[in-house]
Design a protein around this motif. Structure first.
Motif, mmCIF file in Angstrom:
data_model
loop_
_atom_site.group_PDB
_atom_site.id
_atom_site.type_symbol
_atom_site.label_atom_id
_atom_site.label_comp_id
_atom_site.label_asym_id
_atom_site.label_seq_id
_atom_site.Cartn_x
_atom_site.Cartn_y
_atom_site.Cartn_z
ATOM 1 N N SER A 111 8.007 5.872 -53.551
ATOM 2 C CA SER A 111 6.866 5.261 -54.241
ATOM 3 C C SER A 111 7.055 3.763 -54.465
ATOM 4 C CB SER A 111 6.636 5.952 -55.586
ATOM 5 O OG SER A 111 7.769 5.825 -56.421
ATOM 6 N N PHE A 112 8.257 3.249 -54.175
ATOM 7 C CA PHE A 112 8.545 1.836 -54.427
ATOM 8 C C PHE A 112 8.538 0.992 -53.151
ATOM 9 C CE2 PHE A 112 10.621 4.236 -57.788
ATOM 10 C CZ PHE A 112 10.241 3.550 -58.929
ATOM 11 N N VAL A 113 8.544 1.636 -51.975
ATOM 12 C CA VAL A 113 8.769 0.892 -50.739
ATOM 13 C C VAL A 113 7.526 0.829 -49.860
ATOM 14 C CG1 VAL A 113 11.201 1.529 -50.772
ATOM 15 C CG2 VAL A 113 9.582 2.908 -49.445
ATOM 16 N N THR A 114 7.532 -0.163 -48.989
ATOM 17 C CA THR A 114 6.467 -0.296 -47.997
ATOM 18 C C THR A 114 6.678 0.682 -46.851
ATOM 19 O OG1 THR A 114 6.360 -2.657 -48.539
ATOM 20 C CG2 THR A 114 5.241 -1.941 -46.535
ATOM 21 N N SER A 115 7.941 0.856 -46.458
ATOM 22 C CA SER A 115 8.264 1.799 -45.393
ATOM 23 C C SER A 115 9.696 2.283 -45.547
ATOM 24 C CB SER A 115 8.069 1.158 -44.011
ATOM 25 O OG SER A 115 8.872 -0.006 -43.879
ATOM 26 N N ALA A 116 9.956 3.459 -44.991
ATOM 27 C CA ALA A 116 11.293 4.050 -45.055
ATOM 28 C C ALA A 116 11.614 4.680 -43.707
ATOM 29 C CB ALA A 116 11.350 5.101 -46.154
ATOM 30 N N LYS A 117 12.886 4.601 -43.333
ATOM 31 C CA LYS A 117 13.299 5.134 -42.029
ATOM 32 C C LYS A 117 14.644 5.828 -42.161
ATOM 33 C CE LYS A 117 13.996 3.727 -37.192
ATOM 34 N NZ LYS A 117 12.849 4.446 -36.605
ATOM 35 N N ILE A 118 14.778 6.973 -41.505
ATOM 36 C CA ILE A 118 16.044 7.696 -41.478
ATOM 37 C C ILE A 118 16.766 7.323 -40.187
ATOM 38 C CG2 ILE A 118 17.141 9.963 -41.471
ATOM 39 C CD1 ILE A 118 14.474 11.000 -42.727
ATOM 40 N N GLY A 119 18.006 6.862 -40.317
ATOM 41 C CA GLY A 119 18.725 6.480 -39.111
ATOM 42 C C GLY A 119 20.079 5.882 -39.398
#
Length: 216
Positions: free
Chosen positions: A42-50
């Motif tokens: 809820s705090f970020v513009t985007s998130a990525k797993i890697g």
């Protein structure tokens, strides 16, 4: 508004993410562990797993588009070192890497980090200074031996002004702010009269501030 890339969502990375978000910044986070993403979505513009030690993963992030890239991996120094180096190779503007030891900091700086931070050490130093003196309400290290201390006025200062005390000349320090009833006023007038309820923000070299603290 600035844009930040945060790699690694341990305790420090998570707190950093939330605090940057409160200041209306754009944030992208990356971590290998999907579970840690839940607290920050809820705090970020985007998130990525890697795995950011993989060049192909980093290449998809567009690291050169961020104002600052934070490498917040504390448990695996080898990974932190590799990611720091890759970020600079791929055109990151400014890389800030987390270190736990001085030797780690040296290698990080040699391999591309523009700046190294020691969250645990810095907090420990601040707490040590604050609790070593009963009358220190807060403390901020500025570097070069200079710090800002939040302290009460000495008994002999009560009822006198900054000008009366010739404060800078006598104490080799500057009062940059005064907190009264929880309200901060910056750069007080030289004619301000000290009250016993004031909290003073005093800027100076630690050796000079220590002389004041011994009188409290």
């Amino acid at each position: 508004m600035k844009s930040f890339l945060i790699i690694g969502l341990g305790r420090f990375g998570t707190h950093l993410c939330k605090d940057l978000s409160k200041l209306d910044n754009e944030i992208m986070v990356v971590d290998e562990n999907e579970a840690v993403m839940e607290d920050v979505l809820s705090f970020v513009t985007s998130a990525k797993i890697g795995d950011c030690t993989n060049e192909k993963v980093l290449a998809t992030l567009g690291v050169g588009n961020f104002d600052v890239c934070f490498v917040c991996i504390g448990s695996n120094f080898q990974s932190s070192l590799e990611i720091t180096s890759l970020l600079k190779e791929m055109g990151a503007r400014y890389v800030v890497s987390k270190a736990n030891r001085d030797i780690h900091a040296k290698f990080l700086l040699r391999n591309g980090a523009d700046e190294v931070i020691y969250p645990d050490r810095d907090i420990a130093e601040k707490i040590a200074v604050r609790f070593s003196a009963d009358q220190v309400f807060d403390y901020f290290e500025l570097g070069g031996g200079f710090s800002i201390y939040e302290i009460p006025p000495l008994p002999e200062w009560i009822g006198k002004s900054i000008k009366d005390l010739n404060f800078r000349a006598c104490y080799h320090a500057n009062i940059i702010g005064i907190k009264t009833d929880g309200v901060m006023s910056l750069l007080p007038d030289a004619n301000y009269i000290f009250k016993d309820t004031d909290h003073l923000m005093v800027l100076g070299h630690r050796n000079d501030i220590d002389k004041i603290l011994k009188k409290l």
